[in-house]
Design a protein around this motif. Structure first.
Motif, short mmCIF file in Angstrom:
data_model
loop_
_atom_site.label_atom_id
_atom_site.label_comp_id
_atom_site.label_asym_id
_atom_site.label_seq_id
_atom_site.Cartn_x
_atom_site.Cartn_y
_atom_site.Cartn_z
N PHE A 23 0.63 -1.34 -0.22
CA PHE A 23 -0.40 0.12 -0.36
C PHE A 23 0.75 1.25 0.09
O PHE A 23 0.47 2.57 -1.04
CB PHE A 23 -0.69 -0.11 1.28
N LEU A 24 1.69 1.13 0.98
CA LEU A 24 2.71 2.09 1.09
C LEU A 24 3.45 2.64 -0.54
O LEU A 24 3.62 3.84 -0.75
CB LEU A 24 3.33 2.35 2.07
N ALA A 25 4.07 1.69 -1.06
CA ALA A 25 4.47 1.57 -2.02
C ALA A 25 4.21 1.76 -3.50
O ALA A 25 4.50 2.86 -4.08
CB ALA A 25 5.46 -0.05 -2.75
N TYR A 26 2.68 2.21 -3.40
CA TYR A 26 1.36 2.04 -4.07
C TYR A 26 1.21 3.45 -4.14
O TYR A 26 1.53 4.27 -5.27
CB TYR A 26 0.42 1.30 -4.21
N ARG A 27 0.84 4.08 -3.30
CA ARG A 27 0.81 5.20 -2.67
C ARG A 27 2.06 6.12 -2.99
O ARG A 27 2.01 7.59 -3.30
CB ARG A 27 0.29 5.48 -1.22
N TRP A 28 3.25 5.68 -2.28
CA TRP A 28 4.32 6.66 -2.95
C TRP A 28 5.23 6.45 -3.24
O TRP A 28 6.42 6.75 -3.98
CB TRP A 28 5.32 6.53 -1.19
N ALA A 29 4.73 6.01 -4.72
CA ALA A 29 5.28 5.29 -6.42
C ALA A 29 6.09 7.25 -6.60
O ALA A 29 5.68 7.84 -6.89
CB ALA A 29 5.16 4.74 -6.96
N PRO A 30 7.53 6.70 -7.31
CA PRO A 30 8.28 7.91 -7.40
C PRO A 30 7.70 7.84 -9.36
O PRO A 30 8.38 7.66 -10.30
CB PRO A 30 9.95 7.57 -8.06
N VAL A 31 6.80 8.42 -9.30
CA VAL A 31 5.96 8.01 -10.70
C VAL A 31 5.91 10.24 -11.07
O VAL A 31 5.24 11.47 -10.50
CB VAL A 31 4.18 8.86 -10.65
N GLY A 32 6.27 9.76 -12.55
CA GLY A 32 6.33 11.47 -13.14
C GLY A 32 4.91 12.26 -12.69
O GLY A 32 4.07 11.74 -12.99
N SER A 33 5.12 13.99 -12.94
CA SER A 33 3.54 14.04 -13.47
C SER A 33 3.74 14.44 -14.60
O SER A 33 3.85 14.78 -15.36
CB SER A 33 4.01 15.84 -12.47
N GLY A 34 2.31 15.14 -14.52
CA GLY A 34 1.83 15.34 -16.83
C GLY A 34 0.95 14.23 -16.45
O GLY A 34 0.46 13.37 -17.90
N LEU A 35 1.25 12.80 -16.10
CA LEU A 35 1.20 11.22 -17.02
C LEU A 35 -0.46 11.34 -16.42
O LEU A 35 -1.58 12.10 -15.54
CB LEU A 35 1.15 10.52 -16.19
N GLU A 36 -1.37 11.08 -17.15
CA GLU A 36 -3.07 10.66 -17.12
C GLU A 36 -3.00 9.51 -16.25
O GLU A 36 -2.00 8.93 -15.83
CB GLU A 36 -3.75 9.76 -18.66
N VAL A 37 -4.34 9.59 -15.75
CA VAL A 37 -4.68 9.03 -14.81
C VAL A 37 -4.66 7.70 -14.63
O VAL A 37 -4.01 6.63 -14.29
CB VAL A 37 -6.42 9.32 -14.23
N ALA A 38 -4.68 6.94 -15.94
CA ALA A 38 -4.05 5.21 -16.22
C ALA A 38 -3.22 5.04 -15.95
O ALA A 38 -2.66 3.87 -15.92
CB ALA A 38 -5.01 4.64 -17.85
N GLU A 39 -2.39 6.40 -16.32
CA GLU A 39 -0.61 5.74 -16.83
C GLU A 39 0.07 5.88 -14.87
O GLU A 39 1.02 5.15 -14.69
CB GLU A 39 0.14 6.44 -17.90
N ARG A 40 -0.41 7.33 -14.63
CA ARG A 40 0.02 7.45 -13.25
C ARG A 40 0.01 6.22 -12.47
O ARG A 40 0.68 5.05 -11.86
CB ARG A 40 -0.70 7.87 -12.69
N GLN A 41 -1.32 5.13 -12.67
CA GLN A 41 -2.07 4.21 -11.69
C GLN A 41 -1.58 3.34 -12.16
O GLN A 41 -0.41 1.90 -11.45
CB GLN A 41 -3.47 4.20 -11.94
N LEU A 42 -1.01 2.90 -13.65
CA LEU A 42 -0.21 1.88 -14.02
C LEU A 42 1.20 1.98 -12.93
O LEU A 42 2.02 0.79 -13.19
CB LEU A 42 -0.14 1.72 -15.15
N GLU A 43 1.70 3.36 -13.53
CA GLU A 43 3.24 2.89 -12.97
C GLU A 43 3.22 2.89 -11.22
O GLU A 43 4.38 2.54 -11.46
CB GLU A 43 3.89 4.54 -13.48
N GLN A 44 2.01 3.43 -10.85
CA GLN A 44 2.39 3.53 -9.30
C GLN A 44 2.67 1.52 -8.65
O GLN A 44 2.74 0.55 -8.12
CB GLN A 44 1.56 3.91 -8.66
N MET A 45 1.69 0.87 -9.69
CA MET A 45 1.43 -0.89 -9.34
C MET A 45 2.65 -2.14 -9.75
O MET A 45 2.67 -1.94 -9.16
CB MET A 45 0.17 -1.12 -10.20
#
Length: 210
Positions: A23-45
């Motif tokens: 859960f914490l890794a998903y929430r704090w995943a180092p994901v860049g800004s400017g991504l679409e919601v689906a892309e951001r969620q995939l990178e977090q996962m």
């Protein structure tokens, strides 16, 4: 070799810890800004999966180091997590991670159901030392477990297919563990009804040699 026992709090930490870390890794995943919601969620996962798989394997190793045995259910869980986590990372498709609880619950329900059809409770072999019960109680408990796990498998499919990834992560982290605890607590009357009462013989008069 004498059997080793793990402290209950440490055992709980090894069981709950990986889920919390996911859960914490998903929430704090180092994901860049400017991504679409689906892309951001995939990178977090993907990031959370990279953290989760080695965490599960590490907890299994710690458990073995402390007790010199591997719980069968924990081994099956680790195998499924590794396989589906690997597919998620290789194919960059979080469908496999989301289906993992469905596969696990469905697999456990199927194994337990096969045991019932054979007139056996496989749960008894796993938990007999923790919950001493008569065979009739084990059969009823196992039957309830099968229904409960099938329900969770269907519920997991419903949530991940109809709701977003963020909602599913919350469901996986909080709802599923709490549901398992509530289910076990609800079985306490059954445990008490079919409990095996340990009786100890009264010591006889002390014998003295003349």
């Amino acid at each position: 070799m004498a059997e080793r026992h793990m402290h209950p709090l440490l055992k709980l930490a090894l069981e709950v810890g990986p889920i919390a870390i996911f859960f914490l890794a998903y929430r704090w995943a180092p994901v860049g800004s400017g991504l679409e919601v689906a892309e951001r969620q995939l990178e977090q996962m993907l990031f959370a999966t990279k953290v989760f798989v080695p965490t599960i394997l590490a907890t299994l190793g710690i458990s073995f180091a402390l007790t010199r045995k591997l719980p069968k259910m924990a081994v099956i869980t680790a195998i499924v997590v590794t396989v589906f986590g690997g597919l998620t990372l290789i194919l960059r498709d979080d469908t496999f991670v989301k289906m993992k609880p469905t596969i696990l619950y469905g697999l456990f329900a199927s194994i337990l159901g096969i045991g019932l059809l054979r007139g056996q409770s496989y749960l008894k072999y796993l938990m007999d030392e923790l919950i001493p019960m008569r065979d009739e109680g084990w059969m009823k408990f196992t039957g309830r477990f099968v229904v409960f796990y099938l329900f969770l498998a269907i519920l997991n499919e419903f949530v991940w297919r109809l709701y977003g990834t963020d909602t599913w992560v919350n469901f996986r982290t909080f709802v599923l563990p709490v549901a398992n605890v509530v289910f076990i607590m609800a079985q306490i009357p059954l445990f008490q009804r079919y409990a095996i009462v340990q009786t100890h013989a009264e010591p006889g008069p002390e014998r003295t040699d003349s």
